[in-house]
Design a protein around this motif. Structure first.
Motif, PDB file in Angstrom:
ATOM      1  N   ARG A  96       0.840  -1.212   0.000  1.00 50.30           N
ATOM      2  CA  ARG A  96       0.000   0.000   0.000  1.00 50.30           C
ATOM      3  C   ARG A  96       0.872   1.259   0.000  1.00 50.30           C
ATOM      4  N   LEU A  97       1.950   1.200   0.823  1.00 47.27           N
ATOM      5  CA  LEU A  97       2.840   2.362   0.857  1.00 47.27           C
ATOM      6  C   LEU A  97       3.503   2.582  -0.502  1.00 47.27           C
ATOM      7  N   ASN A  98       3.933   1.476  -1.111  1.00 49.10           N
ATOM      8  CA  ASN A  98       4.534   1.592  -2.443  1.00 49.10           C
ATOM      9  C   ASN A  98       3.526   2.135  -3.456  1.00 49.10           C
ATOM     10  N   GLN A  99       2.290   1.620  -3.363  1.00 43.91           N
ATOM     11  CA  GLN A  99       1.254   2.097  -4.286  1.00 43.91           C
ATOM     12  C   GLN A  99       0.953   3.566  -4.061  1.00 43.91           C
ATOM     13  N   ASP A 100       0.897   3.941  -2.768  1.00 47.88           N
ATOM     14  CA  ASP A 100       0.647   5.343  -2.453  1.00 47.88           C
ATOM     15  C   ASP A 100       1.779   6.232  -2.984  1.00 47.88           C
ATOM     16  N   LEU A 101       3.010   5.746  -2.815  1.00 40.86           N
ATOM     17  CA  LEU A 101       4.151   6.501  -3.327  1.00 40.86           C
ATOM     18  C   LEU A 101       4.082   6.622  -4.848  1.00 40.86           C
ATOM     19  N   GLU A 102       3.759   5.521  -5.502  1.00 40.77           N
ATOM     20  CA  GLU A 102       3.640   5.546  -6.956  1.00 40.77           C
ATOM     21  C   GLU A 102       2.518   6.494  -7.396  1.00 40.77           C
ATOM     22  N   ASP A 103       1.387   6.449  -6.657  1.00 39.58           N
ATOM     23  CA  ASP A 103       0.267   7.344  -6.982  1.00 39.58           C
ATOM     24  C   ASP A 103       0.673   8.801  -6.841  1.00 39.58           C
ATOM     25  N   ARG A 104       1.415   9.097  -5.758  1.00 33.90           N
ATOM     26  CA  ARG A 104       1.840  10.481  -5.542  1.00 33.90           C
ATOM     27  C   ARG A 104       2.839  10.928  -6.608  1.00 33.90           C
ATOM     28  N   VAL A 105       3.732   9.991  -6.972  1.00 36.15           N
ATOM     29  CA  VAL A 105       4.685  10.327  -8.039  1.00 36.15           C
ATOM     30  C   VAL A 105       3.951  10.578  -9.342  1.00 36.15           C
ATOM     31  N   ARG A 106       2.977   9.697  -9.652  1.00 38.51           N
ATOM     32  CA  ARG A 106       2.192   9.885 -10.878  1.00 38.51           C
ATOM     33  C   ARG A 106       1.405  11.188 -10.838  1.00 38.51           C
ATOM     34  N   ALA A 107       0.805  11.469  -9.660  1.00 43.72           N
ATOM     35  CA  ALA A 107       0.024  12.696  -9.536  1.00 43.72           C
ATOM     36  C   ALA A 107       0.910  13.929  -9.702  1.00 43.72           C
ATOM     37  N   ARG A 108       2.093  13.869  -9.084  1.00 43.40           N
ATOM     38  CA  ARG A 108       3.014  15.002  -9.191  1.00 43.40           C
ATOM     39  C   ARG A 108       3.502  15.158 -10.625  1.00 43.40           C
ATOM     40  N   THR A 109       3.807  14.031 -11.256  1.00 43.04           N
ATOM     41  CA  THR A 109       4.235  14.082 -12.654  1.00 43.04           C
ATOM     42  C   THR A 109       3.131  14.648 -13.535  1.00 43.04           C
ATOM     43  N   ALA A 110       1.895  14.160 -13.302  1.00 39.67           N
ATOM     44  CA  ALA A 110       0.763  14.664 -14.092  1.00 39.67           C
ATOM     45  C   ALA A 110       0.545  16.148 -13.846  1.00 39.67           C
ATOM     46  N   GLU A 111       0.717  16.560 -12.574  1.00 44.85           N
ATOM     47  CA  GLU A 111       0.554  17.979 -12.236  1.00 44.85           C
ATOM     48  C   GLU A 111       1.586  18.830 -12.968  1.00 44.85           C
ATOM     49  N   LEU A 112       2.833  18.343 -12.965  1.00 41.55           N
ATOM     50  CA  LEU A 112       3.885  19.086 -13.671  1.00 41.55           C
ATOM     51  C   LEU A 112       3.618  19.113 -15.174  1.00 41.55           C
ATOM     52  N   GLU A 113       3.192  17.971 -15.708  1.00 39.53           N
ATOM     53  CA  GLU A 113       2.885  17.926 -17.136  1.00 39.53           C
ATOM     54  C   GLU A 113       1.719  18.838 -17.466  1.00 39.53           C
TER      55      GLU A 113
END
Length: 496
Positions: free
Chosen positions: A135-152
């Protein structure tokens, strides 16, 4: 510390052993799931997320080894912990076989409660920690994806904003300027020249020349802006019109901001001008459309009011049916006109809408080319067709399956001629008096549309011919109030 409970599957064919395992493991505080056979265990696994499986090696039909092999074949359960319980002496070969099948540990019989609890607890905690880590890994991946999407997204917005600005300037919809308040020098960019319809080669930017391009009624806006900045205002926005040298009038919105020195005195004013002519025209079109919708609504309500007020019937049920039919006919043509933005309606569509309930067994035949009707003509003709279809369904050709109806139309010299010919129905005689439907049909076609309606009550069936001018300025094409008054008056006379 509170933790999320996990599911522990207990598999044994003997109820007494299952009860014993439950008593031993209940202090762990986990969810204990019971299965009395290998097949039942497989069913549970497919429906429930299991952390640890406690399985008896010796079971009928499907023993523990076979069950373990089947569980491991499923991708979901390849890492599920399985503990074998054996009441017989397990040889090294059997133990190796068990490990090959996926067992993680063995518990011999008689079972030592403390040992069993300890083993199950270890694997339950391992499962819980693994899930928590996932779950922590998934949450980290989700946050990374969200941050990447936000930057994009941010980058895309910046690019889009820059693109819009470039397109606006290139299309001549935006310009910027700068005015030195002390020296009086002006600076315009290319977009500003384009908006005002001038070129730098033969236009000197100064207050007099700029004022000359302002619409006479909006010159005071410039004076007001200058006065506001002299009073200490730091920003100003207003709408104004300009008159280009070629006479073209454009609407603009101007935004200006002042820069002051240390003493508070204005030294420079910069701003942006946006051409909003298209928006203004769109607003005018929207207002015109709103007035048109209001007119159409009043027109439809006037017709509906006349229908309700003037319809006659011997009983309430017949009255309701007649009113509903006529108003539904009006609603159907309104829908057709709405789809065309009230530009008009095709005659064939009006007929199709009215004949839909009666088109059975090939009783109705149509013949005619496409004819585009004006909105008022379409409304009146739709009501006329409704009366003809209704009367035919009650008393004429459409009242029997043997009846036939032929509808044909043609246009010559802007005159629409529509022929309605019935045959094969009940014998027809000339009516002693005309009903509301027939009278309203005559009144609407002859008075509102300036046409003629001819009825021939032949024994074999009604023959009706409608002649309608397609271009004629009548009450139907005059002002809304006159048309509504005319519609009501004609229907009033029809009911008399």
């Amino acid at each position: 510390m509170d933790h999320e409970k996990v599911n522990i599957l207990l598999v044994d064919d003997q109820p007494a052993k299952l009860l014993a395992y439950e008593v031993i493991l209940k202090d762990l505080g986990e969810n204990l799931v019971i299965a009395s056979s290998g097949r039942e265990a497989l069913e549970v696994l497919l429906k429930t997320e299991i952390a640890v499986i406690l399985v008896d090696v010796c079971m009928p039909e499907l023993d523990g080894f076979e069950l373990a092999a089947m569980i491991r074949e499923h991708p979901r359960f390849q890492k599920t912990a399985m503990i074998f319980i054996s009441a017989i002496q397990v040889s090294d070969i059997d133990r190796l076989r068990g490990y090959e099948m996926g067992a993680v540990d063995y518990v011999p019989v008689p079972v030592v409660p403390e040992v069993l609890r300890a083993k199950v607890k270890v694997f339950a905690e391992l499962y819980r920690k693994t899930r928590e880590l996932e779950r922590l890994n998934q949450d980290l991946e989700d946050r990374v994806r969200a941050r990447t999407a936000e930057l994009e997204n941010s980058t895309a917005k910046l690019r889009e904003s820059e693109g819009r600005r470039s397109m606006a300037i290139a299309a001549g919809k935006m310009g910027s300027w700068d005015w030195d308040w002390i020296t009086g020098d002006w600076m315009w960019d290319e977009g500003q020249y384009r908006i005002f319809g001038v070129v730098p080669e033969n236009f000197e930017v100064n207050p007099a020349n700029v004022q000359a391009l302002l619409h006479p009624d909006d010159v005071d806006q410039l004076r007001k802006a200058i006065a506001e900045f002299n009073k200490g205002t730091r920003s100003y926005e207003t709408e104004f019109r300009i008159v280009r040298p070629n006479g073209d009038v454009r609407w603009c919105v101007g935004t200006a901001a002042a820069t002051a020195d240390d003493s508070g005195r204005v030294v420079r004013v910069s701003g942006v001008t946006v051409d909003i002519t298209e928006r203004k025209r769109a607003e005018e079109r929207q207002n015109l459309l709103a007035r048109e919708v209001d007119h159409r609504a009043k027109n439809a309500l006037a017709l509906a009011q006349s229908i309700v007020r003037l319809t006659r019937a011997d009983e309430v049920k017949a009255y309701v049916s007649a009113v509903e039919g006529r108003i539904n006919a009006l609603a159907r043509v309104h829908t057709i006109l709405s789809l065309s933005s009230w530009q008009g309606a095709e005659l064939s569509k009006l007929i199709d809408e009215e004949l839909a309930p009666y088109s059975l067994g090939g009783q109705i035949k149509l013949a005619g080319s496409e004819v585009q009707l004006l909105p008022a003509t379409a409304q009146t003709l739709a009501l006329a067709l409704h009366e003809l279809f209704t009367n035919s369904a009650k008393y004429g050709a459409l009242s029997t399956r043997a009846g036939q109806l032929a509808i044909g139309w043609q246009v010559e010299d802007e005159l629409l001629t529509l022929t309605w010919e019935e045959s094969g129905g009940p014998l027809v005689g000339t009516p002693k008096s005309r009903g509301f439907g027939t009278r309203s049909l005559l009144a609407s076609v002859e008075s509102q549309l300036g046409g003629q309606a001819h009825f021939d009550w032949r024994a074999e069936g009604l023959l009706c011919r409608l002649e309608v001018p397609l271009v004629r300025k009548t009450a139907a094409t005059a002002a809304p109030e006159k048309f509504e008054a005319a519609s009501s008056a004609e229907l009033q006379r029809a009911s008399g």
